[in-house]
Design a protein around this motif. Sequence first.
Motif, PDB file in Angstrom:
ATOM      1  N   LEU A 574       8.547 -51.099 -58.483  1.00  0.00           N
ATOM      2  CA  LEU A 574       7.982 -51.841 -59.609  1.00  0.00           C
ATOM      3  C   LEU A 574       9.021 -52.800 -60.180  1.00  0.00           C
ATOM      4  CD1 LEU A 574       5.723 -49.607 -61.856  1.00  0.00           C
ATOM      5  CD2 LEU A 574       5.112 -51.564 -60.441  1.00  0.00           C
ATOM      6  N   ASN A 575      10.239 -52.273 -60.402  1.00  0.00           N
ATOM      7  CA  ASN A 575      11.316 -53.120 -60.962  1.00  0.00           C
ATOM      8  C   ASN A 575      11.550 -54.328 -60.072  1.00  0.00           C
ATOM      9  OD1 ASN A 575      11.816 -51.625 -63.201  1.00  0.00           O
ATOM     10  ND2 ASN A 575      13.661 -50.602 -62.394  1.00  0.00           N
ATOM     11  N   ALA A 576      11.552 -54.105 -58.746  1.00  0.00           N
ATOM     12  CA  ALA A 576      11.812 -55.195 -57.816  1.00  0.00           C
ATOM     13  C   ALA A 576      10.708 -56.252 -57.915  1.00  0.00           C
ATOM     14  CB  ALA A 576      11.906 -54.653 -56.393  1.00  0.00           C
ATOM     15  N   CYS A 577       9.453 -55.780 -57.938  1.00  0.00           N
ATOM     16  CA  CYS A 577       8.352 -56.737 -58.015  1.00  0.00           C
ATOM     17  C   CYS A 577       8.380 -57.487 -59.330  1.00  0.00           C
ATOM     18  CB  CYS A 577       7.019 -56.004 -57.851  1.00  0.00           C
ATOM     19  SG  CYS A 577       6.834 -55.364 -56.173  1.00  0.00           S
ATOM     20  N   GLU A 578       8.726 -56.753 -60.413  1.00  0.00           N
ATOM     21  CA  GLU A 578       8.785 -57.393 -61.726  1.00  0.00           C
ATOM     22  C   GLU A 578       9.911 -58.437 -61.786  1.00  0.00           C
ATOM     23  OE1 GLU A 578       6.931 -53.680 -64.294  1.00  0.00           O
ATOM     24  OE2 GLU A 578       9.101 -53.997 -64.251  1.00  0.00           O
ATOM     25  N   ALA A 579      10.920 -58.249 -60.940  1.00  0.00           N
ATOM     26  CA  ALA A 579      12.027 -59.222 -60.912  1.00  0.00           C
ATOM     27  C   ALA A 579      11.659 -60.474 -60.105  1.00  0.00           C
ATOM     28  CB  ALA A 579      13.272 -58.573 -60.295  1.00  0.00           C
ATOM     29  N   THR A 625      14.922 -55.260 -70.512  1.00  0.00           N
ATOM     30  CA  THR A 625      14.909 -56.689 -70.835  1.00  0.00           C
ATOM     31  C   THR A 625      13.469 -57.191 -70.863  1.00  0.00           C
ATOM     32  OG1 THR A 625      15.161 -57.200 -68.497  1.00  0.00           O
ATOM     33  CG2 THR A 625      17.181 -57.178 -69.809  1.00  0.00           C
ATOM     34  N   LYS A 626      12.576 -56.219 -70.718  1.00  0.00           N
ATOM     35  CA  LYS A 626      11.148 -56.610 -70.654  1.00  0.00           C
ATOM     36  C   LYS A 626      10.474 -56.301 -71.986  1.00  0.00           C
ATOM     37  CE  LYS A 626      11.475 -55.248 -65.915  1.00  0.00           C
ATOM     38  NZ  LYS A 626      11.283 -54.091 -65.042  1.00  0.00           N
ATOM     39  N   SER A 627       9.546 -57.198 -72.359  1.00  0.00           N
ATOM     40  CA  SER A 627       8.892 -57.023 -73.673  1.00  0.00           C
ATOM     41  C   SER A 627       8.045 -55.755 -73.700  1.00  0.00           C
ATOM     42  CB  SER A 627       8.028 -58.242 -73.991  1.00  0.00           C
ATOM     43  OG  SER A 627       7.135 -58.476 -72.902  1.00  0.00           O
ATOM     44  N   LEU A 632      12.965 -46.700 -69.564  1.00  0.00           N
ATOM     45  CA  LEU A 632      13.221 -45.315 -69.156  1.00  0.00           C
ATOM     46  C   LEU A 632      13.162 -45.136 -67.639  1.00  0.00           C
ATOM     47  CD1 LEU A 632      11.252 -43.399 -71.912  1.00  0.00           C
ATOM     48  CD2 LEU A 632      13.711 -43.309 -71.518  1.00  0.00           C
ATOM     49  N   GLY A 633      12.616 -46.142 -66.930  1.00  0.00           N
ATOM     50  CA  GLY A 633      12.417 -46.026 -65.466  1.00  0.00           C
ATOM     51  C   GLY A 633      13.687 -45.629 -64.718  1.00  0.00           C
ATOM     52  N   LEU A 634      14.709 -46.388 -64.909  1.00  0.00           N
ATOM     53  CA  LEU A 634      15.949 -46.110 -64.155  1.00  0.00           C
ATOM     54  C   LEU A 634      16.653 -44.865 -64.672  1.00  0.00           C
ATOM     55  CD1 LEU A 634      17.435 -49.678 -63.498  1.00  0.00           C
ATOM     56  CD2 LEU A 634      16.441 -48.096 -61.858  1.00  0.00           C
TER      57      LEU A 634
HETATM   58 MG   LIG Z   1      11.008 -50.218 -64.846  1.00  0.00          MG
END
Ligand SMILES: [Mg+2]
Length: 681
Positions: A574-579, A625-627, A632-634
């Motif tokens: 998810l983090n990768a896609c969000e980046a 850094t996301k609104s 907590l993910g990492l």
């Molecule tokens: Mg995340």
Amino acid sequence: MEGYPPAMNLHRNVQKFLDLPLRMKFVLSFLVVILFGGLVSLFFGTRLEHRTIFSQAQAKVRHDLASAWMVYDEKLNDIRDIVLLNARRDSIQAALLAGDRETLLRTLARVRRDFNLDILTITDRFGKVVQRTNLPDIYGDDQSADPLVSRALRKETVTATEIICRPELLKESPDFAERAYLQFIPTPMAAPRPEDHEENGMMLKGAAPILDEQGKVLGVLYGGILLNQNYEIVDRVKEIVFKGEKYKGKEIGTVTIFQNDLRISTNVTDAEGNRAIGTRVSQEVHEAVLRRGVPWVGRAFVVNHWYITAYEPIKNIAGEIIGMLYVGMLEKPYIDLRNSVMLTFTGIAALCTVILLIILFFITSSITNPLRRMVLATNRIAQGDLNHQVRIGFRDEIGQLSHSFNQMTENLKLANENLIQWGKTLEKRVEERTKELREMQDYLLQSEKLRSLGKMAAGVAHEINNPLTSILINTHLMLEKLEKRHEFYENLSLIADETSRCTQIVKGLLEFARQNPPQKTHTNINELIERTTQLLENQASFQNVRIVKELDPDLPAIKLDRNKIQQVFWNLLLNACEAMPKGGQLTISDSLSADKKSIEVHFADSGVGIPKENVNKLFDPFFTTKSSGTGLGLAVSYGIIQQHDGKIEVKSEVGRGTVFTLSFPVEDRRPDSTQKGGAYE
Ligand SMILES: [Mg+2]
Ligand SMILES: Nc1ncnc2c1ncn2[C@@H]1O[C@H](COP(=O)(O)OP(=O)(O)OP(=O)(O)O)[C@@H](O)[C@H]1O
């Protein structure tokens, strides 16, 4: 120096010598040896030389004296022959018998002149003088007491050297008395004598009987030569023996006839070049020859020069010592010979010393030069130049030493290089260890942070969860009862949504805080990845993200809590896609680590990347850094990986992308765990 006792001075000097450079010590030692040897051989050599030269000279002078005696005796024999032959002449016998003095005078005077005799006298059978040839008027005196005449009267023909007293000389000739008279010339070394002059003469004399036909004695004929101031014999000896040899203008050989100790006939000259008659012999010779009657050979100072001399006594017919015969050779030529031999010897010795020193110089150079080179090399090595090598000259001990020295330097160099290498390795190891320690410290710090936060979050979440649930239920109940047009419907919907979001956060917090022990089962990690990506591929919002998978089909199965790990994968995907909001590529790969002790899974995106200052905060809870993110993910993922004894690492470059790497330890391989495709337990 004066202040120290002699023993200490010696010690200091020895110390000084020992401190000298090696070459100097060699040269000085050899010089001492050479000088000592040279001086000893010079001393004994010259002594031997001196002895040889002088014993030869003495032997020669003895021989010369024997030759002188021959000349002397020859003269006596001449006189004997003259008197004997004339005594036998008939004319003389007849004239004597007839008492014809006239004839006797005429005949004998001619004989005396012809044979160079000083006297020639004839007596009658009683020994009374019949005729003299010098002073014919003096006759009739009795000569029978004369030892030679008395013997001749007894029919003997005799010759001898005799002392003739002054009255007898006067009878023969006043000239003779005058020649015999000698005033003593003072001679420093001479034996003292009461008289100051000599008036008697010394004569070579011969007498023969004049016999008639029956053998009866008719008379005696006697004649002689006065030796005083007669130089015939001495000069003849000189001529025969020394052949007139001269040394630096000076006669080498000298001959003298002494009357007692007085020089009466000589060719020794005084300072003015006159014959040194009237001088006397030294007391030493006087004592030996005249008193004791033994020959004397040795050095003697004669008149004004040193001579090598030989003296022998002259005896009269009665065997009494009445004078001496002397032969002497100038000592100067022998002294000069000895000196020149000595000089040559010294010269040769000096030359040999110089040659030896030059040879020594080269020998010591050949020894000390390599040593000096070695000292220089040692200095250079001491200064750190380990590449320096000593030149090896010969295969002698020094050559071997140089060889060993070079080998030592080589070893030293090798050891030094090893040391440097070892130092570098150590540095590297320290660096590695420091890095490990820092990582461990970071890890501990992170764990501690998470633990305390977890505790707090669990408490808060628990307290908030129930009120939130009742708010949500009641809001939904109210919404069901209201129509959509109602003025509060929208507000209530917002309350319901936000409360739902809060519940979501609380759920996440609980998730994070809940430290449930993982339920590990043997899992094929590739399958787990496939399942998670499938979920992602169904999400319509990430359709422009291309997913690439590079999975190693031979990976061993490992023990994992599948749900938890899937959650981690999900968070990372998810983090990768969000980046990559505008799309991009997500590469998922796995492989066995180089040491084969772990399985590594990489999630590489081509997204926005993470600024450096954020990298350390990524795993902190609530960092986002996301609104709409919880941050907590990492943090949760970190906790899960920790529970699996694994590692999570990140590498990122802003604008290019990020790579998250997970690594799981591979447990000891057992036959059942190596099955491909790994069955789930
Ligand atoms: Mg995340
Ligand atoms: N692949 C990535 N590329 C760029 N930034 C990333 C990436 N993964 C994580 N981050 C950064 O790390 C932050 C923390 O991520 P984390 O997953 O913990 O929280 P979140 O994604 O912000 O919120 P949530 O996971 O609750 O949606 C993110 O806000 C983001 O800034």
